[in-house]
Design an enzyme around this catalytic site. Structure first.
Site, PDB file in Angstrom:
ATOM      1  CE  LYS A  13      48.497 -11.978 -37.024  1.00 27.07           C
ATOM      2  NZ  LYS A  13      47.285 -12.418 -37.749  1.00 27.07           N
ATOM      3  NE  ARG A  88      49.163  -7.155 -41.588  1.00 28.52           N
ATOM      4  CZ  ARG A  88      48.608  -7.309 -40.382  1.00 28.52           C
ATOM      5  NH1 ARG A  88      49.265  -7.032 -39.288  1.00 28.52           N
ATOM      6  NH2 ARG A  88      47.381  -7.755 -40.325  1.00 28.52           N
ATOM      7  NE  ARG A 127      38.954 -10.362 -34.168  1.00 25.61           N
ATOM      8  CZ  ARG A 127      40.091 -10.232 -34.839  1.00 25.61           C
ATOM      9  NH1 ARG A 127      41.205 -10.756 -34.371  1.00 25.61           N
ATOM     10  NH2 ARG A 127      40.100  -9.594 -35.988  1.00 25.61           N
ATOM     11  NE  ARG A 155      40.353  -6.140 -35.515  1.00 26.11           N
ATOM     12  CZ  ARG A 155      41.490  -6.788 -35.777  1.00 26.11           C
ATOM     13  NH1 ARG A 155      42.147  -7.394 -34.781  1.00 26.11           N
ATOM     14  NH2 ARG A 155      41.973  -6.839 -36.998  1.00 26.11           N
ATOM     15  NE  ARG A 166      41.503  -8.195 -41.363  1.00 30.27           N
ATOM     16  CZ  ARG A 166      40.823  -8.557 -40.259  1.00 30.27           C
ATOM     17  NH1 ARG A 166      39.517  -8.339 -40.189  1.00 30.27           N
ATOM     18  NH2 ARG A 166      41.451  -9.106 -39.261  1.00 30.27           N
TER      19      ARG A 166
HETATM   20  P1  AP5 Z   1      42.888 -13.645 -32.930  1.00 25.94           P
HETATM   21  O1  AP5 Z   1      43.817 -14.225 -31.944  1.00 25.94           O
HETATM   22  O2  AP5 Z   1      42.282 -12.314 -32.649  1.00 25.94           O
HETATM   23  O3  AP5 Z   1      43.545 -13.679 -34.403  1.00 25.94           O
HETATM   24  P2  AP5 Z   1      44.711 -12.792 -35.047  1.00 25.94           P
HETATM   25  O4  AP5 Z   1      45.599 -13.720 -35.790  1.00 25.94           O
HETATM   26  O5  AP5 Z   1      45.313 -11.890 -34.019  1.00 25.94           O
HETATM   27  O6  AP5 Z   1      43.842 -12.003 -36.093  1.00 25.94           O
HETATM   28  P3  AP5 Z   1      43.795 -10.464 -36.462  1.00 25.94           P
HETATM   29  O7  AP5 Z   1      42.490 -10.219 -37.174  1.00 25.94           O
HETATM   30  O8  AP5 Z   1      44.087  -9.596 -35.276  1.00 25.94           O
HETATM   31  O9  AP5 Z   1      44.953 -10.358 -37.465  1.00 25.94           O
HETATM   32  P4  AP5 Z   1      45.172  -9.290 -38.502  1.00 25.94           P
HETATM   33  O10 AP5 Z   1      46.537  -9.634 -38.880  1.00 25.94           O
HETATM   34  O11 AP5 Z   1      44.208  -9.236 -39.613  1.00 25.94           O
HETATM   35  O12 AP5 Z   1      44.847  -7.914 -37.705  1.00 25.94           O
HETATM   36  P5  AP5 Z   1      45.774  -6.778 -37.125  1.00 25.94           P
HETATM   37  O13 AP5 Z   1      45.088  -6.234 -35.940  1.00 25.94           O
HETATM   38  O14 AP5 Z   1      47.170  -7.257 -37.010  1.00 25.94           O
HETATM   39  O15 AP5 Z   1      41.710 -14.739 -33.151  1.00 25.94           O
HETATM   40  C1  AP5 Z   1      40.632 -14.489 -34.053  1.00 25.94           C
HETATM   41  C2  AP5 Z   1      39.352 -15.156 -33.523  1.00 25.94           C
HETATM   42  O16 AP5 Z   1      39.526 -16.570 -33.528  1.00 25.94           O
HETATM   43  C3  AP5 Z   1      39.007 -14.782 -32.061  1.00 25.94           C
HETATM   44  O17 AP5 Z   1      37.617 -14.694 -31.902  1.00 25.94           O
HETATM   45  C4  AP5 Z   1      39.593 -15.953 -31.244  1.00 25.94           C
HETATM   46  O18 AP5 Z   1      38.889 -16.145 -30.038  1.00 25.94           O
HETATM   47  C5  AP5 Z   1      39.419 -17.113 -32.206  1.00 25.94           C
HETATM   48  N1  AP5 Z   1      40.480 -18.132 -32.093  1.00 25.94           N
HETATM   49  C6  AP5 Z   1      41.806 -17.918 -31.877  1.00 25.94           C
HETATM   50  N2  AP5 Z   1      42.480 -19.086 -31.859  1.00 25.94           N
HETATM   51  C7  AP5 Z   1      41.550 -20.061 -32.083  1.00 25.94           C
HETATM   52  C8  AP5 Z   1      41.616 -21.482 -32.198  1.00 25.94           C
HETATM   53  N3  AP5 Z   1      42.790 -22.144 -32.039  1.00 25.94           N
HETATM   54  N4  AP5 Z   1      40.476 -22.163 -32.464  1.00 25.94           N
HETATM   55  C9  AP5 Z   1      39.278 -21.504 -32.602  1.00 25.94           C
HETATM   56  N5  AP5 Z   1      39.149 -20.167 -32.498  1.00 25.94           N
HETATM   57  C10 AP5 Z   1      40.268 -19.449 -32.243  1.00 25.94           C
HETATM   58  O19 AP5 Z   1      45.747  -5.703 -38.297  1.00 25.94           O
HETATM   59  C11 AP5 Z   1      44.579  -4.976 -38.627  1.00 25.94           C
HETATM   60  C12 AP5 Z   1      44.874  -3.973 -39.743  1.00 25.94           C
HETATM   61  O20 AP5 Z   1      45.870  -3.027 -39.302  1.00 25.94           O
HETATM   62  C13 AP5 Z   1      45.445  -4.553 -41.037  1.00 25.94           C
HETATM   63  O21 AP5 Z   1      44.434  -5.028 -41.896  1.00 25.94           O
HETATM   64  C14 AP5 Z   1      46.189  -3.340 -41.605  1.00 25.94           C
HETATM   65  O22 AP5 Z   1      45.294  -2.429 -42.215  1.00 25.94           O
HETATM   66  C15 AP5 Z   1      46.763  -2.682 -40.364  1.00 25.94           C
HETATM   67  N6  AP5 Z   1      48.118  -3.158 -40.027  1.00 25.94           N
HETATM   68  C16 AP5 Z   1      48.479  -3.805 -38.867  1.00 25.94           C
HETATM   69  N7  AP5 Z   1      49.788  -4.093 -38.879  1.00 25.94           N
HETATM   70  C17 AP5 Z   1      50.284  -3.630 -40.058  1.00 25.94           C
HETATM   71  C18 AP5 Z   1      51.562  -3.660 -40.664  1.00 25.94           C
HETATM   72  N8  AP5 Z   1      52.620  -4.220 -40.058  1.00 25.94           N
HETATM   73  N9  AP5 Z   1      51.693  -3.117 -41.910  1.00 25.94           N
HETATM   74  C19 AP5 Z   1      50.655  -2.548 -42.526  1.00 25.94           C
HETATM   75  N10 AP5 Z   1      49.400  -2.489 -42.015  1.00 25.94           N
HETATM   76  C20 AP5 Z   1      49.213  -3.026 -40.783  1.00 25.94           C
HETATM   77 MG    MG Z   2      45.353  -9.811 -33.709  1.00 23.21          MG
END
Ligand code: AP5
Ligand code: MG
Length: 209
Positions: A13, A88, A127, A155, A166
């Site tokens: 994402k 979410r 990552r 992270r 997760r």
């Molecule tokens: P990346 O693009 O970073 O993936 P992402 O989908 O953004 O993954 P996240 O880990 O950020 O998602 P998340 O939903 O768990 O975390 P968030 O920060 O939102 O890519 C990942 C890796 O893959 C990278 O190394 C990249 O280079 C590689 N990659 C990307 N595309 C690729 C491809 N096509 N092929 C190969 N490699 C690739 O949330 C974190 C925490 O915050 C949650 O656990 C929760 O505790 C809290 N939180 C956040 N939002 C909320 C909410 N709305 N409600 C409640 N809690 C929340």
């Molecule tokens: Mg992300």
């Protein structure tokens, strides 16, 4: 254009949002990035959110909805937003519908970056992110950011135990939003298990339809 990004942790994402921002100048709102900054700065929100994030659990809906209600009214969102990591839960999705209705800004698409869970664990444990500019990379790129020369870090929630939790939380609480947005006729799906630039070409083609 106002877009919700859906997809499992590590689906890509943030990677796709970075490309959309670079090309279209949309406002990228990542609740994960906002929460990580709050934890780092030890704000009231950060202190409340930290334990949930470290465990890979969701931060309570009321905290997130209050945060987003304020953020989405800022002037930089008027040109269009990419919502990354929000909503979410179904409660958050219903709250977002009400916020957008108040602002008279319809949602154009819910873009699902679709990747099977088994691909995710390897992606997330390798990552790395840039402390300076937030660029998302991998350990294979080395300790220096390829975009700005800043320091890359891992992270706190990118360890295998937390990643597996997760993924479970995603399956239980967030995956139901796929049907929610299908029901609103807003769901657009791309296969996220391809080279990021190939995924992006597909994203653009499908959003511009
Ligand atoms: P990346 O693009 O970073 O993936 P992402 O989908 O953004 O993954 P996240 O880990 O950020 O998602 P998340 O939903 O768990 O975390 P968030 O920060 O939102 O890519 C990942 C890796 O893959 C990278 O190394 C990249 O280079 C590689 N990659 C990307 N595309 C690729 C491809 N096509 N092929 C190969 N490699 C690739 O949330 C974190 C925490 O915050 C949650 O656990 C929760 O505790 C809290 N939180 C956040 N939002 C909320 C909410 N709305 N409600 C409640 N809690 C929340
Ligand atoms: Mg992300």
């Amino acid at each position: 254009m106002n877009i919700v990004l859906l997809g499992a942790p590590g689906a890509g994402k943030g990677t796709q949002a970075e490309k959309l921002v670079a090309e279209f100048g949309l406002c990228h709102i990542s609740t994960g990035d906002i929460l990580r900054a709050a934890v780092k700065n030890e704000t009231e929100l950060g202190l409340k959110a930290k334990a949930y994030m470290d465990a890979g659990d969701l931060v309570p809906d009321d905290l997130i909805i209050d945060l987003m209600r304020e953020r989405i009214q800022q002037p930089d969102t008027e040109k269009g937003v990419i919502l990354d990591g929000f909503p979410r839960t179904t409660t958050q999705a219903v709250a977002l519908d009400a916020m957008l209705k108040d602002l008279e800004r319809p949602l154009d698409a819910a873009l699902l970056v679709d990747v099977e869970p088994e691909v995710i664990v390897g992606r997330l444990t390798s990552r790395r992110m840039c402390k300076a500019c937030g660029h998302i990379g991998t350990a294979a790129n080395g300790p220096v950011c390829t975009e700005c020369g800043g320091e890359m870090y891992q992270r706190d929630d990118d360890n295998e135990t937390t990643v597996r939790n997760r993924l479970e939380v995603y399956a239980t609480s967030t995956a139901p939003l796929i049907d929610y947005y299908k029901g609103c006729d807003l769901l657009v799906t791309v296969d996220g298990d391809r080279d990021p630039d190939v995924v992006y070409a597909d994203v653009k083609a499908k959003l511009q339809k």
